[in-house]
Design a protein around this motif. Structure first.
Motif, mmCIF file in Angstrom:
data_model
loop_
_atom_site.group_PDB
_atom_site.id
_atom_site.type_symbol
_atom_site.label_atom_id
_atom_site.label_comp_id
_atom_site.label_asym_id
_atom_site.label_seq_id
_atom_site.Cartn_x
_atom_site.Cartn_y
_atom_site.Cartn_z
ATOM 1 N N UNK A 1 19.701 0.938 -53.089
ATOM 2 C CA UNK A 1 18.239 1.027 -53.102
ATOM 3 C C UNK A 1 17.643 0.857 -51.712
ATOM 4 N N UNK A 2 18.500 0.669 -50.718
ATOM 5 C CA UNK A 2 18.012 0.536 -49.354
ATOM 6 C C UNK A 2 19.077 -0.048 -48.457
ATOM 7 N N UNK A 3 18.628 -0.456 -47.280
ATOM 8 C CA UNK A 3 19.515 -1.113 -46.326
ATOM 9 C C UNK A 3 18.677 -2.010 -45.441
ATOM 10 N N UNK A 4 19.315 -3.026 -44.910
ATOM 11 C CA UNK A 4 18.657 -3.943 -43.988
ATOM 12 C C UNK A 4 19.486 -3.997 -42.710
ATOM 13 N N UNK A 5 18.802 -4.009 -41.586
ATOM 14 C CA UNK A 5 19.476 -4.089 -40.303
ATOM 15 C C UNK A 5 18.831 -5.150 -39.438
ATOM 16 N N UNK A 6 19.643 -5.839 -38.653
ATOM 17 C CA UNK A 6 19.132 -6.863 -37.740
ATOM 18 C C UNK A 6 19.767 -6.682 -36.380
ATOM 19 N N UNK B 1 24.128 -3.894 -40.123
ATOM 20 C CA UNK B 1 23.462 -3.008 -41.073
ATOM 21 C C UNK B 1 24.171 -3.119 -42.409
ATOM 22 N N UNK B 2 23.439 -3.513 -43.456
ATOM 23 C CA UNK B 2 24.059 -3.779 -44.752
ATOM 24 C C UNK B 2 23.286 -3.057 -45.854
ATOM 25 N N UNK B 3 24.030 -2.403 -46.738
ATOM 26 C CA UNK B 3 23.416 -1.734 -47.883
ATOM 27 C C UNK B 3 22.855 -2.756 -48.856
ATOM 28 N N UNK B 4 21.748 -2.404 -49.496
ATOM 29 C CA UNK B 4 21.163 -3.234 -50.544
ATOM 30 C C UNK B 4 21.355 -2.481 -51.856
ATOM 31 N N UNK B 5 21.941 -3.153 -52.828
ATOM 32 C CA UNK B 5 22.208 -2.544 -54.132
ATOM 33 C C UNK B 5 21.512 -3.349 -55.227
ATOM 34 N N UNK B 6 21.126 -2.645 -56.281
ATOM 35 C CA UNK B 6 20.540 -3.340 -57.420
ATOM 36 C C UNK B 6 21.640 -3.808 -58.363
ATOM 37 N N UNK B 7 21.251 -4.367 -59.508
ATOM 38 C CA UNK B 7 22.232 -4.900 -60.450
ATOM 39 C C UNK B 7 23.075 -3.825 -61.128
ATOM 40 N N UNK B 8 22.707 -2.543 -60.944
ATOM 41 C CA UNK B 8 23.506 -1.430 -61.465
ATOM 42 C C UNK B 8 24.398 -0.834 -60.381
ATOM 43 N N UNK C 1 11.835 -10.879 -28.595
ATOM 44 C CA UNK C 1 12.902 -9.902 -28.818
ATOM 45 C C UNK C 1 12.792 -8.808 -27.754
ATOM 46 N N UNK C 2 13.910 -8.456 -27.171
ATOM 47 C CA UNK C 2 13.910 -7.370 -26.197
ATOM 48 C C UNK C 2 13.533 -6.063 -26.890
ATOM 49 N N UNK C 3 12.838 -5.191 -26.202
ATOM 50 C CA UNK C 3 12.231 -4.012 -26.815
ATOM 51 C C UNK C 3 13.222 -3.101 -27.531
ATOM 52 N N UNK C 4 14.414 -2.948 -27.046
ATOM 53 C CA UNK C 4 15.356 -2.012 -27.653
ATOM 54 C C UNK C 4 15.926 -2.519 -28.976
ATOM 55 N N UNK C 5 15.813 -3.810 -29.220
ATOM 56 C CA UNK C 5 16.343 -4.371 -30.468
ATOM 57 C C UNK C 5 15.634 -3.786 -31.689
ATOM 58 N N UNK C 6 14.389 -3.380 -31.529
ATOM 59 C CA UNK C 6 13.626 -2.758 -32.618
ATOM 60 C C UNK C 6 14.367 -1.512 -33.111
ATOM 61 N N UNK C 7 14.728 -0.629 -32.184
ATOM 62 C CA UNK C 7 15.433 0.597 -32.547
ATOM 63 C C UNK C 7 16.848 0.307 -33.040
ATOM 64 N N UNK C 8 17.483 -0.702 -32.464
ATOM 65 C CA UNK C 8 18.851 -1.032 -32.881
ATOM 66 C C UNK C 8 18.862 -1.528 -34.325
ATOM 67 N N UNK C 9 17.922 -2.388 -34.693
ATOM 68 C CA UNK C 9 17.859 -2.900 -36.066
ATOM 69 C C UNK C 9 17.676 -1.748 -37.055
ATOM 70 N N UNK C 10 16.773 -0.834 -36.732
ATOM 71 C CA UNK C 10 16.547 0.310 -37.615
ATOM 72 C C UNK C 10 17.767 1.217 -37.663
#
Length: 190
Positions: free
Chosen positions: A159-164, A148-155, A92-101
């Protein structure tokens, strides 16, 4: 809430390992109370666990491999935008780390998936100016691209987000969405 009788009582409340101090100013005196760390407003706080975060990453990487994507970086943030888990594939190219976050951080900051930020950015000059200003205010932590996508619980609580990052942004988004859906009804996408 009870009136603070002394500075010592306030310090005791502040330093308690099993409580969260709550303060208010009422009737000319400082009031304090204790909020249990697992409850807020009478409800249990929603939290993304490390086990869930790691599973999200594994599932996102599996989805990327199935799509025959180039190596990607995947970041999972908790609802307070703190890094919970992260993996960067070899190559992975180095800048992808910051982009995912930044994709995950932007989703949390704006309470929407970053594909919606991308659409908003492309609407007109005013929206571009707004998102550029946000990006400047946050030291470049908002990337208006899918992935970048939000993570939601069953309510339906965030509760967070995931980025790639690493592939085409729409593919990045598809991988993280697949990862969230792999949990079934326990977690959901926005």
């Amino acid at each position: 809430m009870c009136p603070v009788q002394s500075l010592q009582a306030l310090r005791t409340c502040e330093n308690s390992a099993d409580s969260i101090p709550v303060y208010s100013y009422s009737g000319g005196s400082l009031q304090t109370g204790i909020l249990s760390p697992e409850f807020k407003g009478g409800r249990k706080l929603a939290e993304l666990t490390l086990q869930q975060a790691n599973k999200l990453i594994v599932e996102a990487l599996n989805a990327a491999h199935e799509k025959d994507m180039p190596p990607i970086a995947v970041a999972v943030l908790d609802s307070s935008a703190h890094l919970k888990a992260f993996q960067r594939e070899d190559g992975v190219l180095f800048l992808r780390v910051q982009i995912a976050q930044a994709k995950a951080w932007g989703a949390l900051a704006m309470a929407c998936n970053t594909d919606q930020l991308a659409e908003r950015y492309n609407q007109d000059a005013q929206q571009q100016g707004f998102i550029n200003a946000l990006n400047g205010m946050t030291d470049g932590k908002i990337i208006p691209l899918p992935g970048g996508v939000l993570v939601r619980n069953d309510k339906n609580e965030i509760i967070g987000a995931i980025g790639a990052a690493g592939g085409v942004s729409t593919d990045d988004a598809a991988c993280v969405t697949t990862a969230i859906k792999s949990f079934g009804p326990g977690l959901s996408v926005d």
